[in-house]
Structures are given as C-alpha cells and as structure tokens.
Motif scaffolding. Structure first.
Motif, PDB file in Angstrom:
ATOM      1  N   ARG A 110       0.833  -1.208   0.000  1.00  0.00           N
ATOM      2  CA  ARG A 110       0.000   0.000   0.000  1.00  0.00           C
ATOM      3  C   ARG A 110       0.861   1.248   0.000  1.00  0.00           C
ATOM      4  O   ARG A 110       0.627   2.161  -0.761  1.00  0.00           O
ATOM      5  N   ASP A 111       1.883   1.273   0.865  1.00  0.00           N
ATOM      6  CA  ASP A 111       2.752   2.439   0.979  1.00  0.00           C
ATOM      7  C   ASP A 111       3.788   2.439  -0.147  1.00  0.00           C
ATOM      8  O   ASP A 111       4.524   1.456  -0.309  1.00  0.00           O
ATOM      9  N   PRO A 112       3.883   3.521  -0.943  1.00  0.00           N
ATOM     10  CA  PRO A 112       4.812   3.538  -2.082  1.00  0.00           C
ATOM     11  C   PRO A 112       6.269   3.288  -1.691  1.00  0.00           C
ATOM     12  O   PRO A 112       6.998   2.581  -2.406  1.00  0.00           O
ATOM     13  N   HIS A 113       6.699   3.855  -0.573  1.00  0.00           N
ATOM     14  CA  HIS A 113       8.071   3.640  -0.098  1.00  0.00           C
ATOM     15  C   HIS A 113       8.299   2.168   0.221  1.00  0.00           C
ATOM     16  O   HIS A 113       9.307   1.576  -0.189  1.00  0.00           O
ATOM     17  N   HIS A 114       7.367   1.563   0.937  1.00  0.00           N
ATOM     18  CA  HIS A 114       7.503   0.154   1.311  1.00  0.00           C
ATOM     19  C   HIS A 114       7.550  -0.749   0.081  1.00  0.00           C
ATOM     20  O   HIS A 114       8.329  -1.705   0.026  1.00  0.00           O
ATOM     21  N   ILE A 115       6.718  -0.452  -0.902  1.00  0.00           N
ATOM     22  CA  ILE A 115       6.682  -1.260  -2.121  1.00  0.00           C
ATOM     23  C   ILE A 115       8.031  -1.196  -2.837  1.00  0.00           C
ATOM     24  O   ILE A 115       8.613  -2.217  -3.202  1.00  0.00           O
ATOM     25  N   ALA A 116       8.531   0.015  -3.038  1.00  0.00           N
ATOM     26  CA  ALA A 116       9.814   0.176  -3.725  1.00  0.00           C
ATOM     27  C   ALA A 116      10.937  -0.519  -2.964  1.00  0.00           C
ATOM     28  O   ALA A 116      11.750  -1.241  -3.553  1.00  0.00           O
ATOM     29  N   GLU A 117      10.988  -0.330  -1.668  1.00  0.00           N
ATOM     30  CA  GLU A 117      12.075  -0.909  -0.895  1.00  0.00           C
ATOM     31  C   GLU A 117      12.012  -2.432  -0.893  1.00  0.00           C
ATOM     32  O   GLU A 117      13.050  -3.097  -0.973  1.00  0.00           O
TER      33      GLU A 117
END
Length: 204
Positions: free
Chosen positions: A167-174
């Motif tokens: 859901r969180d863009p930062h979490h997805i990318a990381e």
C-alpha cells in the motif's frame, strides 16, 4: 577481477551533458557502501541493494536533477549494470540463478535473477497509478521499473520482479529493491560444486 585479492571488481565512469557518474563495486564484499547520487531516495535504495546483496558499492553522481531525477537515476543504473557485467567476467563457477521473497510491513515483493547473458525484464504487480507517486520528494514510482530495466539490460541478466502486496509507495519500492538484491546475491555467488560456466552452451 583484481588479481591481488581474487575479488570480482569493476570501476566505471560515465559523463554526459545530463549527468556524471563514478561507480565502483566488489561483488565479493560485505555490503558496505558510500552512496551520493544527489537523489536521496535512490541513495537509500542503492544502500539497501549493497547491504542485502553483499556487494561493496561506491557511487558518486551529479546531474540535472533541477529538471528531473530521471536522467541521473537512469545513468547510474546503466553504469551499475555495466559494472556488474564487467565484474562477473566469464561467469565461471557462479550459481547463476537466484530468487527471493521479501516483505516490508504490508508490502511483499518477489525477485528472480538469471545471470543468463540475455537481457530481459518482467516487472509487474505495482498498484494502479504507482508510477505517478512521488517518493522522497522527487523520485517517481515509474523510476523503480526503469532502474531494473537499465540494470538488467546493461548487466545482461534476466530479471523478474513481482509486487505481491503493498500500500505504501516507499515500502513497495524498498521491498522490490531488497528482493532483487537478495536474488542477485544468490545468483552471483560462487558455488564450489559448479565446474566452469553453468550453461550447456559453455558460455553466458
């Protein structure tokens, strides 16, 4: 490969009207890094890549980030792929394949790497509209796929990356970068059971 250490290393420089990149790596390192790309979120992702792939990595870069982060991020990814390919040499003794499933809180990503000599990227599963998100100020979600594409094509690797949840863009990318790092760590590893180049063709 550096003869004095037996480590697989490369150092490259790329300079264009849009950016200047200086990069060195050691595939047989411990995961230490010194990263300064002038794009803070990409610094964070490259640091994570180094740490989780056990690749020592130094990157110094500057570019026209006043216009967009795209040029600088793309050029760094091109050089990273080229350095990986150079450091791998003839690929003798490597495991060749790697896969990883990595969570970050609600996000979950899977990556599979084949150091195949055949550039190919399959990248899927990011939420609709993800490419338009700004992460860390001026790193757009579209750059995540773009970096994997540049690394895979310049490193001559087959790479599959799938986002399974998030859901969180930062979490997805990381989660994506860490999954790629862990899969690459397995693929580049020297396997004592492998004799020569791990391909029936005799070349990768």
């Amino acid at each position: 490969m550096t003869a004095s250490t037996g480590h697989r290393t490369a150092s490259l420089r790329r300079s264009t009207s849009e950016s200047t990149v200086e990069l060195s790596l050691d595939l047989d390192g411990t995961g230490s890094s010194h990263i300064d790309t002038t794009v803070p979120f990409f610094d964070h992702m490259l640091t994570a890549f180094a740490k989780h792939s056990l690749t020592d990595l130094t990157v110094r870069a500057s570019g026209d980030t006043d216009i967009d982060a795209h040029h600088t991020v793309e050029d760094i990814s091109i050089v990273l792929g080229q350095a990986i390919r150079e450091a791998l040499g003839d690929k003798s003794g490597i495991s060749r394949y790697g896969d990883a499933l990595v969570p970050l809180d609600e996000a979950l990503a899977q990556a599979v790497v084949d150091i195949s000599g055949r550039p190919y990227l399959v990248h899927e599963g990011e939420p609709a509209g993800y490419e338009h998100h700004l992460i860390g100020g001026h790193f757009t979600g579209s750059l995540v796929r773009h970096t994997f594409e540049a690394i895979a094509f310049n490193g001559a690797m087959t790479v599959h990356v799938r986002v399974l949840a998030g859901r969180d863009p930062h979490h997805i990318a990381e989660a994506e970068y860490k999954a790629f790092a862990r899969a690459f760590r397995q693929a580049k590893a020297l396997d004592p059971l492998v004799s020569g180049i791990p391909s029936t063709k005799g070349a990768l």
